[in-house]
Design a protein around this motif. Sequence first.
Motif, mmCIF file in Angstrom:
data_model
loop_
_atom_site.group_PDB
_atom_site.id
_atom_site.type_symbol
_atom_site.label_atom_id
_atom_site.label_comp_id
_atom_site.label_asym_id
_atom_site.label_seq_id
_atom_site.Cartn_x
_atom_site.Cartn_y
_atom_site.Cartn_z
ATOM 1 N N PHE A 100 51.413 76.703 44.838
ATOM 2 C CA PHE A 100 50.224 77.086 44.076
ATOM 3 C C PHE A 100 50.386 78.541 43.653
ATOM 4 O O PHE A 100 50.677 79.399 44.497
ATOM 5 C CB PHE A 100 48.960 76.941 44.935
ATOM 6 N N ILE A 101 50.199 78.811 42.370
ATOM 7 C CA ILE A 101 50.354 80.200 41.903
ATOM 8 C C ILE A 101 49.109 80.609 41.134
ATOM 9 O O ILE A 101 48.725 79.949 40.148
ATOM 10 C CB ILE A 101 51.589 80.340 40.984
ATOM 11 N N GLN A 102 48.502 81.695 41.586
ATOM 12 C CA GLN A 102 47.365 82.215 40.819
ATOM 13 C C GLN A 102 47.888 83.198 39.781
ATOM 14 O O GLN A 102 48.421 84.260 40.122
ATOM 15 C CB GLN A 102 46.346 82.912 41.728
ATOM 16 N N ALA A 103 47.754 82.832 38.517
ATOM 17 C CA ALA A 103 48.213 83.700 37.431
ATOM 18 C C ALA A 103 47.555 83.263 36.136
ATOM 19 O O ALA A 103 47.339 82.063 35.917
ATOM 20 C CB ALA A 103 49.727 83.608 37.282
ATOM 21 N N SER A 104 47.238 84.224 35.299
ATOM 22 C CA SER A 104 46.742 83.870 33.968
ATOM 23 C C SER A 104 47.952 83.571 33.087
ATOM 24 O O SER A 104 49.060 84.057 33.358
ATOM 25 C CB SER A 104 45.926 85.023 33.385
ATOM 26 N N PHE A 105 47.747 82.772 32.045
ATOM 27 C CA PHE A 105 48.845 82.495 31.116
ATOM 28 C C PHE A 105 49.356 83.814 30.525
ATOM 29 O O PHE A 105 50.560 84.008 30.343
ATOM 30 C CB PHE A 105 48.381 81.578 29.974
ATOM 31 N N GLN A 106 48.388 84.696 30.229
ATOM 32 C CA GLN A 106 48.748 85.970 29.593
ATOM 33 C C GLN A 106 49.713 86.766 30.473
ATOM 34 O O GLN A 106 50.618 87.438 29.956
ATOM 35 C CB GLN A 106 47.469 86.805 29.334
ATOM 36 N N SER A 107 49.520 86.675 31.807
ATOM 37 C CA SER A 107 50.393 87.449 32.695
ATOM 38 C C SER A 107 51.758 86.783 32.863
ATOM 39 O O SER A 107 52.731 87.440 33.222
ATOM 40 C CB SER A 107 49.734 87.643 34.065
ATOM 41 N N LEU A 108 51.830 85.483 32.591
ATOM 42 C CA LEU A 108 53.109 84.784 32.786
ATOM 43 C C LEU A 108 54.192 85.356 31.880
ATOM 44 O O LEU A 108 55.353 85.439 32.268
ATOM 45 C CB LEU A 108 52.958 83.288 32.465
#
Length: 238
Positions: A100-108
């Motif tokens: 499970f990874i908490q990340a926004s698409f923008q930060s990817l």
Amino acid sequence: MSKFEESRWTNSEFSQNYRDEANIYLPFRREFIETTKSLYAYFFAAKSDNNVLDLGCGDGLFIEELLKTFSPKSITLVDGSNEMLEAAQKRLGKRANINFIQASFQSLFSDELLNSNYNFIYSSLAIHHLPLEEKKLLYSYIYKLLSPGGCFVHYDVVAPVSTKIENWFLSLWHQWIKEHPNKTMSENLLEIPDQYKKNTDNRPDTLGSQLQALTQIGFKEVDCFFKHGIFSLFGGFK
Ligand SMILES: C[S@@+](CC[C@H](N)C(=O)[O-])C[C@H]1O[C@@H](n2cnc3c(N)ncnc32)[C@H](O)[C@@H]1O
């Protein structure tokens, strides 16, 4: 660049309402998922080493459904919302092959958080929050993450080609909610199509513009696999 932190998905009540009500107001949700599973069965199930990625996984419904039939080697679920990821963790339980990874698409784009080669990348009802230029950036990033022969499947709302068609599609959606057998729930959800239209977090683009973007990026066999009004399942292979 748009900001996930400014979206309604950071609002706990909004996110909880989605988890409680989406099954009632999303037309043919089961059929969209079953069509995706059928694609997975046809092209990927024979291999035992599939790496699956779900972008904007919410509470993990799709992965739960996938795991009822298939056993991918690894599964990665990404979402900007910690609350959604916790709900997904609760639904799926602890398993060694699920990350499970908490990340926004923008930060990817900048963080390079995902470095594996995925065979199957899925996203539902999340990417429409990005403006077209950012959708294109994400689609390019997805292309980079896919291994050769891999597939991206995107189930999302799209912008109709004209106001005339949009009015029909919104009334079709309204009608679908009205006819839902759970009358107590559905009567309270009749405003959802109007709220969707007014919510400035929603930035749908036409199916045509997104199929074109995928093709320009290099995806092959780009097509729409299932559609009902604004709800569309589309994607392509690398
Ligand atoms: C409508 S829900 C869909 C959840 C799930 N895919 C489903 O089909 O039920 C949208 C999800 O996308 C996530 N999301 C929206 N914008 C995002 C972004 N920019 N980056 C990461 N996650 C995002 C939200 O937190 C939410 O869990």
